[in-house]
Design a protein around this motif. Structure first.
Motif, mmCIF file in Angstrom:
data_model
loop_
_atom_site.group_PDB
_atom_site.id
_atom_site.type_symbol
_atom_site.label_atom_id
_atom_site.label_comp_id
_atom_site.label_asym_id
_atom_site.label_seq_id
_atom_site.Cartn_x
_atom_site.Cartn_y
_atom_site.Cartn_z
ATOM 1 N N PRO A 1 -9.942 -3.375 -2.771
ATOM 2 C CA PRO A 1 -10.323 -3.694 -1.248
ATOM 3 C C PRO A 1 -9.939 -5.125 -0.965
ATOM 4 O O PRO A 1 -10.295 -6.320 -1.433
ATOM 5 N N TYR B 1 -11.145 1.058 -6.812
ATOM 6 C CA TYR B 1 -10.234 0.717 -5.558
ATOM 7 C C TYR B 1 -9.965 -0.968 -5.610
ATOM 8 O O TYR B 1 -10.399 -1.773 -6.345
ATOM 9 N N HIS C 1 -1.366 3.001 7.206
ATOM 10 C CA HIS C 1 -2.346 3.813 6.407
ATOM 11 C C HIS C 1 -3.689 3.971 6.980
ATOM 12 O O HIS C 1 -4.775 3.367 6.661
ATOM 13 N N LEU D 1 -7.039 -0.975 -0.118
ATOM 14 C CA LEU D 1 -7.837 -0.639 1.200
ATOM 15 C C LEU D 1 -7.916 -2.007 1.977
ATOM 16 O O LEU D 1 -7.774 -2.907 1.385
ATOM 17 N N CYS D 2 -7.936 -1.629 3.264
ATOM 18 C CA CYS D 2 -7.991 -2.618 4.245
ATOM 19 C C CYS D 2 -9.290 -2.843 5.210
ATOM 20 O O CYS D 2 -9.189 -1.694 5.764
ATOM 21 N N ALA E 1 0.719 -1.192 -0.178
ATOM 22 C CA ALA E 1 -0.073 -0.016 0.132
ATOM 23 C C ALA E 1 0.952 1.178 0.206
ATOM 24 O O ALA E 1 0.403 2.287 -0.323
ATOM 25 N N PRO F 1 -2.010 3.395 -4.045
ATOM 26 C CA PRO F 1 -2.963 4.078 -3.339
ATOM 27 C C PRO F 1 -4.495 3.367 -3.605
ATOM 28 O O PRO F 1 -5.348 3.774 -2.847
ATOM 29 N N ARG F 2 -4.564 2.580 -4.535
ATOM 30 C CA ARG F 2 -5.949 1.741 -4.633
ATOM 31 C C ARG F 2 -6.276 0.863 -3.547
ATOM 32 O O ARG F 2 -7.408 0.353 -3.330
ATOM 33 N N ASP G 1 -5.901 6.311 6.885
ATOM 34 C CA ASP G 1 -6.992 6.789 6.222
ATOM 35 C C ASP G 1 -7.614 5.744 5.190
ATOM 36 O O ASP G 1 -8.563 5.998 4.567
ATOM 37 N N ARG G 2 -6.963 4.555 5.147
ATOM 38 C CA ARG G 2 -7.470 3.459 4.211
ATOM 39 C C ARG G 2 -7.690 2.311 4.984
ATOM 40 O O ARG G 2 -8.065 1.052 4.231
ATOM 41 N N PHE G 3 -7.909 2.221 6.364
ATOM 42 C CA PHE G 3 -8.188 1.061 7.195
ATOM 43 C C PHE G 3 -9.594 1.502 7.860
ATOM 44 O O PHE G 3 -9.757 2.440 8.501
ATOM 45 N N LEU H 1 -16.770 -0.146 -3.569
ATOM 46 C CA LEU H 1 -15.521 0.539 -3.600
ATOM 47 C C LEU H 1 -14.738 0.138 -4.964
ATOM 48 O O LEU H 1 -13.869 0.560 -5.621
#
Length: 299
Positions: A71, A69, A43, A26-27, A19, A23-24, A45-47, A64
């Protein structure tokens, strides 16, 4: 001296590293991540911790994914494949949403947690949904390779891991091959190993019986097994013994038996009973008849 990570920890570490440059990614977690989840720390902001809402988590991830994204969602294997089965079927199977489900606690690796947290049915469920790649990696290196391949891809993926056991993967060069021929042996019997427990037992059996062949499978969805069947058919073996931490119904052995009817395919697995006693992972497996003695008796 470096420490070998378990499958679920290898997943978290690899995804956090990937990651940094993608930037795609997500978790999503369903109340499992803990305070020290590496992705959440690197990260935030992506969790997303969705709590105990597994089906909603997959549906959100599917939306998403349609927005570009990639995910990754993670929860216990029984909750991903049984409680959220409809979301997996419709979002990932029917609609082909590019969601990656990473499911620890497969088989009876939950041990003392009991039947609610055991999952001996997931391969049967997910195999029946066309279009979803299924991976059952063994060890840290193979798990990391599966996560890298899933991150770079675009289709739906289900990744099955255990809980805390850490294993050293078989030698691997790049992505896991369709069939990893670990040893050739001299007899006409070949062990076919699936997942963490199946592969560790196959390695132990080959150490006792060097005459046995050993083929390790990482990808075990129906499309992959159809291709595996062609490779097994071209080999010199006449008897395949599939070792897997799953029930016989809907497992890899049952699928291969249908795909390669001209040779003998038998399975060593967790059987069709419910665990009646608690214990650690090994003790529960032995109670179900999935141990070295049963593997050696089947060859």
């Amino acid at each position: 001296m470096s420490t070998v990570l378990s499958g679920r920890d290898a997943y978290r570490a690899e995804l956090a590293e990937l990651a940094r440059h993608d930037p795609r990614l997500l978790c999503f977690e369903a109340d499992l991540g803990g305070r020290k989840h590496p992705f959440a720390q690197e990260h935030p902001d992506r969790f997303f911790n969705l709590g105990i809402a597994e089906a909603t988590m997959i549906d959100m991830a599917a939306a998403l994914a349609s927005a570009g994204y990639r995910p990754f969602v993670s929860t216990f294997a029984p909750f991903a494949t049984l409680r959220a089965a409809e979301s997996m079927k419709l979002s990932m199977g029917y609609m082909g949403a590019g969601v990656v489900v990473v499911a620890p606690y497969s088989g009876v690796s939950g041990a003392w947690f009991g039947t609610t947290h055991h999952c001996l049915e997931d391969l049967a469920v997910v195999q029946s949904f066309p279009g979803i790649t299924i991976a059952a990696p063994h060890g840290e290196a193979e798990t990391r390779a599966v996560i890298r391949a899933a991150a770079a891809g675009s289709g739906p993926v289900y990744v099955r891991t255990g809980r805390s056991a850490a294993a050293v993967s078989l030698p691997l060069d790049g992505e896991p091959p369709l069939v990893n021929w670990a040893s050739s042996g001299s007899s006409d019997v070949c062990l076919v190993s699936v997942g963490e427990v199946g592969t560790e037992l196959a390695l132990e059996a080959c150490a006792r019986r060097p005459d046995l062949g050993h083929a390790h499978l990482c990808f075990v969805d129906h499309a992959s097994l159809t291709a595996v069947a062609s490779e097994l058919r071209r080999s010199r073996y006449s008897r395949f013994v599939v070792v897997e931490e799953h029930r016989p119904a809907g497992g890899v052995a049952s699928t291969l038996a249908l795909l390669v009817p001209e040779v003998a395919v038998v399975g060593v697995n967790a059987g069709m009973t419910w665990p009646s006693e608690g214990g650690d992972h090994g003790e529960v497996l032995s109670g179900l008849g999935l141990d070295l003695a049963h593997v050696l008796a089947a060859v």
